[in-house]
Design an enzyme around this catalytic site. Structure first.
Site, short mmCIF file in Angstrom:
data_model
loop_
_atom_site.label_atom_id
_atom_site.label_comp_id
_atom_site.label_asym_id
_atom_site.label_seq_id
_atom_site.Cartn_x
_atom_site.Cartn_y
_atom_site.Cartn_z
N CYS A 1 -21.54 -3.87 14.77
CA CYS A 1 -22.39 -4.41 15.90
C CYS A 1 -22.29 -3.44 17.10
O CYS A 1 -21.35 -3.14 17.53
CB CYS A 1 -21.65 -5.65 16.02
SG CYS A 1 -22.26 -6.32 17.79
N HIS B 1 -20.10 -4.72 19.68
CA HIS B 1 -18.69 -4.72 19.39
C HIS B 1 -18.16 -3.71 18.20
O HIS B 1 -17.81 -4.02 17.43
CB HIS B 1 -18.40 -6.18 18.95
CG HIS B 1 -18.89 -7.04 19.91
ND1 HIS B 1 -19.86 -8.05 20.00
CD2 HIS B 1 -17.82 -7.49 21.17
CE1 HIS B 1 -19.80 -8.77 21.01
NE2 HIS B 1 -18.66 -8.61 21.82
N LYS C 1 -19.92 0.64 28.48
CA LYS C 1 -19.91 -0.75 28.69
C LYS C 1 -18.36 -1.27 29.01
O LYS C 1 -17.64 -1.02 28.13
CB LYS C 1 -20.60 -1.35 27.46
CG LYS C 1 -20.78 -3.04 27.65
CD LYS C 1 -21.02 -3.89 26.54
CE LYS C 1 -20.90 -5.22 27.08
NZ LYS C 1 -20.36 -6.22 25.98
N CYS D 1 -19.58 -11.15 18.95
CA CYS D 1 -20.87 -12.04 19.45
C CYS D 1 -20.76 -13.50 18.87
O CYS D 1 -21.59 -14.19 19.49
CB CYS D 1 -22.33 -11.38 18.71
SG CYS D 1 -22.74 -9.76 19.17
N CYS E 1 -20.89 -10.99 12.99
CA CYS E 1 -20.01 -10.51 14.10
C CYS E 1 -19.16 -11.43 14.84
O CYS E 1 -19.67 -12.33 15.66
CB CYS E 1 -20.88 -9.43 15.03
SG CYS E 1 -19.76 -8.93 16.48
N LYS F 1 -14.23 -6.21 26.60
CA LYS F 1 -12.86 -6.65 26.10
C LYS F 1 -12.18 -5.89 25.00
O LYS F 1 -11.15 -5.22 24.87
CB LYS F 1 -12.89 -8.23 25.77
CG LYS F 1 -12.96 -9.17 27.24
CD LYS F 1 -13.07 -10.44 26.44
CE LYS F 1 -13.48 -11.67 27.57
NZ LYS F 1 -13.70 -12.83 27.08
N HIS G 1 -13.62 -10.01 32.64
CA HIS G 1 -13.73 -8.77 33.50
C HIS G 1 -14.79 -8.98 34.47
O HIS G 1 -15.43 -9.78 34.62
CB HIS G 1 -13.49 -7.40 32.70
CG HIS G 1 -14.71 -7.46 31.75
ND1 HIS G 1 -16.08 -7.52 32.11
CD2 HIS G 1 -14.62 -7.32 30.27
CE1 HIS G 1 -16.72 -7.17 30.80
NE2 HIS G 1 -15.89 -7.40 29.81
N HIS H 1 -18.17 -10.01 33.36
CA HIS H 1 -18.29 -11.46 33.18
C HIS H 1 -18.67 -11.94 34.72
O HIS H 1 -19.59 -12.96 34.84
CB HIS H 1 -17.18 -12.07 32.58
CG HIS H 1 -16.93 -11.68 31.16
ND1 HIS H 1 -15.95 -10.80 31.04
CD2 HIS H 1 -17.48 -12.03 29.78
CE1 HIS H 1 -15.78 -10.57 29.69
NE2 HIS H 1 -16.70 -11.25 29.17
O1 ME8 Z 1 -21.45 -14.70 25.14
N1 ME8 Z 1 -21.68 -6.52 32.26
O2 ME8 Z 1 -19.30 -15.15 25.91
P1 ME8 Z 1 -18.94 -13.82 26.76
C1 ME8 Z 1 -22.56 -7.49 32.60
N2 ME8 Z 1 -19.46 -17.48 25.25
N3 ME8 Z 1 -22.41 -8.95 31.92
C2 ME8 Z 1 -21.36 -8.98 30.99
C3 ME8 Z 1 -20.79 -8.05 30.52
C4 ME8 Z 1 -20.91 -6.59 31.12
N4 ME8 Z 1 -20.22 -5.54 30.66
N5 ME8 Z 1 -19.92 -8.29 29.49
C5 ME8 Z 1 -20.06 -9.65 29.34
C6 ME8 Z 1 -20.60 -15.37 25.46
N6 ME8 Z 1 -21.10 -10.06 30.04
C7 ME8 Z 1 -20.61 -16.89 25.03
C8 ME8 Z 1 -21.78 -17.41 26.20
S1 ME8 Z 1 -23.05 -19.77 26.96
C9 ME8 Z 1 -23.32 -21.05 26.31
C10 ME8 Z 1 -22.02 -19.03 25.79
C11 ME8 Z 1 -21.56 -11.38 30.22
O3 ME8 Z 1 -17.48 -14.15 27.16
C12 ME8 Z 1 -22.21 -11.61 29.12
O4 ME8 Z 1 -23.71 -11.14 28.86
O5 ME8 Z 1 -19.17 -12.89 25.66
C13 ME8 Z 1 -22.54 -13.27 28.93
O6 ME8 Z 1 -23.51 -13.51 29.91
C14 ME8 Z 1 -21.10 -13.61 29.80
O7 ME8 Z 1 -20.58 -12.36 30.13
C15 ME8 Z 1 -20.33 -14.30 28.81
O8 ME8 Z 1 -19.90 -13.20 27.88
#
Ligand code: ME8
Length: 476
Positions: A147, A150, A297, A132, A129, A300, A19, A22
């Site tokens: 969490c 989540h 927030k 996370c 979790c 997903k 979304h 990300h």
């Molecule tokens: O954490 N606002 O993946 P992810 C801003 N796979 N940033 C957001 C957000 C929001 N509402 N939601 C998510 C993971 N993010 C791991 C990372 S890296 C080696 C592995 C950001 O799909 C989140 O903070 O949960 C992170 O930086 C990225 O999206 C991926 O989140």
């Protein structure tokens, strides 16, 4: 030759399509890469993003959808890529943790750390979790035992044999690294948080899961009944591409962009892993906040998502980039809403940028004057404070440019070029205004690449053309 810079974003879980939360990070990193390439003349930039495809979160999503894990993650990877491409992100590699070169690197890395004596077998008893993909202590859960990131997911209670990484052994090393600014952690508040976490003491961390619990992962090179823990696997993605492309060495500045929920993994676990395996540690980690939608927030698991493509089709790609960069969570969390976006779009883009540029284009195009040709970047540094790029404050850069735009609009109203008969004086006034638009276009090029192209077509040759409407007004 200019300095090599390696820029990365987090790679996203493939349990569902990304979304705009990300996507924010991808835009931020993209703009930084484009500033380097477009305005600082540094082509030695390599930018990666991608998908984090192993682990329980993807495995459970596949089970729920009754498809194989590989089918699910491939489907989500394609959709994620489409979302990211809709935002005009100039990445050099979109890496998947299921890519063969990555799997090979992960195995090699794990083996190196094991051979160095930093991996040992032990029992883990505690909470986990799946959102996370992280082990949790009771103190990290809220009063309902959930969490905080989540709350809709049930916390797992684990009691299993794992391999552990001697994280605690690296406490002193990490402290020196961060306090001494060998690893710069920005913004400052986040750096303090990392130091405070270290002050509380590090506990060794699990780096594998038993296959009977999690089958979707890379089998460890030392025990075929265990898969590499998804975080250990995912962090290595940076190294996979960095090493292959010659961007993981002492001559490269390595910069990671991540969200606040995964700061610790990047600032504290990753450098310890690298040190153990004998690699260079990153130079800088930039940590942004969360985007909230109408006060909540975007997530997903909460289901209140907006996809980048939905916004892009309504507002256009550069408007989305502008809105998120100016009002997004560069330091603190930020709240966005569609109503707010529409009002910013009409006020700052249709009116602010679009209208000012089109007024000047009209006035200059009907004049008899030939304006000198222009190619960027000429005097663009009048418009941008270089320090703001170094500190990743794209929001401040935009505020400065929009202040300039309103001064320019004021200049037109004050001088009223349409009423000036004296040709000499008219040429002076129009030249100034045309040149201001050109400099502004160059300054926004990394942020709004398509709009830059439109403005440059109308303004960069000697004869000014009437420009296309940059931002058609949207009714609320
Ligand atoms: O954490 N606002 O993946 P992810 C801003 N796979 N940033 C957001 C957000 C929001 N509402 N939601 C998510 C993971 N993010 C791991 C990372 S890296 C080696 C592995 C950001 O799909 C989140 O903070 O949960 C992170 O930086 C990225 O999206 C991926 O989140």
């Amino acid at each position: 030759m200019s300095k090599k810079i390696f820029i990365t974003t987090a790679i996203d879980y493939t349990n569902d399509v990304i979304h705009i939360g990300h996507a924010y990070e991808k835009i931020l990193a993209d703009v930084f890469a484009r500033f380097q390439r477009n305005l600082l003349g540094n082509d030695n930039i390599h930018y990666t993003t991608g998908t984090d495809e192993h682990g329980t979160t993807s495995q459970k999503a596949a089970e729920k959808n009754n498809v194989s894990c590989m089918d699910l993650v491939t489907k989500i990877y394609k959709e994620d890529k489409e979302q990211i491409d809709s935002l005009n992100i100039s990445y050099d590699r979109f890496i998947r943790t299921t890519d063969e070169d990555h799997k090979k690197q992960a195995l090699d890395f794990f083996k190196k750390v094991f051979d160095n004596g930093d991996i040992y077998k032990a029992k883990y008893e505690g909470y986990y979790c799946e959102g996370c993909e992280a082990h949790k202590t009771l103190s990290e859960l809220n009063e309902k035992g959930q969490c905080p990131n989540h709350p809709t997911r049930e916390i797992q209670k684990l009691d299993e044999e794992n391999y552990f990484f001697r994280w605690s052994k690296y406490t002193r090393f990490l402290k020196d690294l961060i306090i001494g600014n060998t690893l710069v952690v920005l913004p400052e508040g986040k750096r303090k948080e990392m130091v405070a976490f270290l002050d509380n003491g590090l506990k060794d961390i699990t780096v594998s899961r038993p296959k009977y619990k999690v089958s979707w992962g890379i089998t460890t090179p030392i025990d075929e009944n265990q898969v590499i823990y998804v975080w250990f696997d995912a962090l290595i993605n940076y190294l996979t591409e960095g090493i292959e492309k010659g961007f993981w060495d002492k001559d490269t500045e390595i910069i990671h962009f991540v969200g606040k929920d995964i700061a610790r993994w990047h600032a504290l676990l990753w450098p310890a892993m690298l040190k153990s395996a004998g690699y260079k540690v990153p130079d800088l980690i930039y940590i942004h906040g969360f985007i909230n939608l109408n006060g909540q927030k975007i997530s997903k698991s909460l289901g209140n998502v907006i996809r980048p493509t939905e916004l892009v089709s309504q507002f256009g790609v550069d408007a989305v980039r502008y809105y998120l960069l100016k009002y997004g969570p560069i330091v603190e969390d930020s709240d966005i809403s569609l109503d707010n976006f529409i009002s910013i779009y009409n006020g700052e883009l249709a009116n602010g940028l679009g209208n000012t540029v089109s007024r000047i284009a009209k006035l200059a195009s009907i004049s008899e004057f030939d304006f000198a040709e222009y190619s960027d970047p000429q005097n663009v540094w009048e418009k941008i404070n270089k320090k703001d790029i170094d500190e990743f404050r794209i929001d401040k850069i935009l505020s400065q440019i929009w202040k300039n735009l309103s001064e320019l609009d004021h200049h037109i109203n004050e001088h009223q070029p349409w009423g000036i008969k004296d040709q000499e004086k008219l040429k002076d006034i129009l030249s100034y205004e045309v040149h201001e638009v050109r400099k502004i276009a160059s300054a926004i090029k990394p942020i709004m690449p398509d709009i830059y192209v439109k403005i440059s077509k109308a303004f960069f040759s000697g004869k000014i053309q009437v420009s296309d409407i940059l931002f058609p007004r949207i009714s609320g």
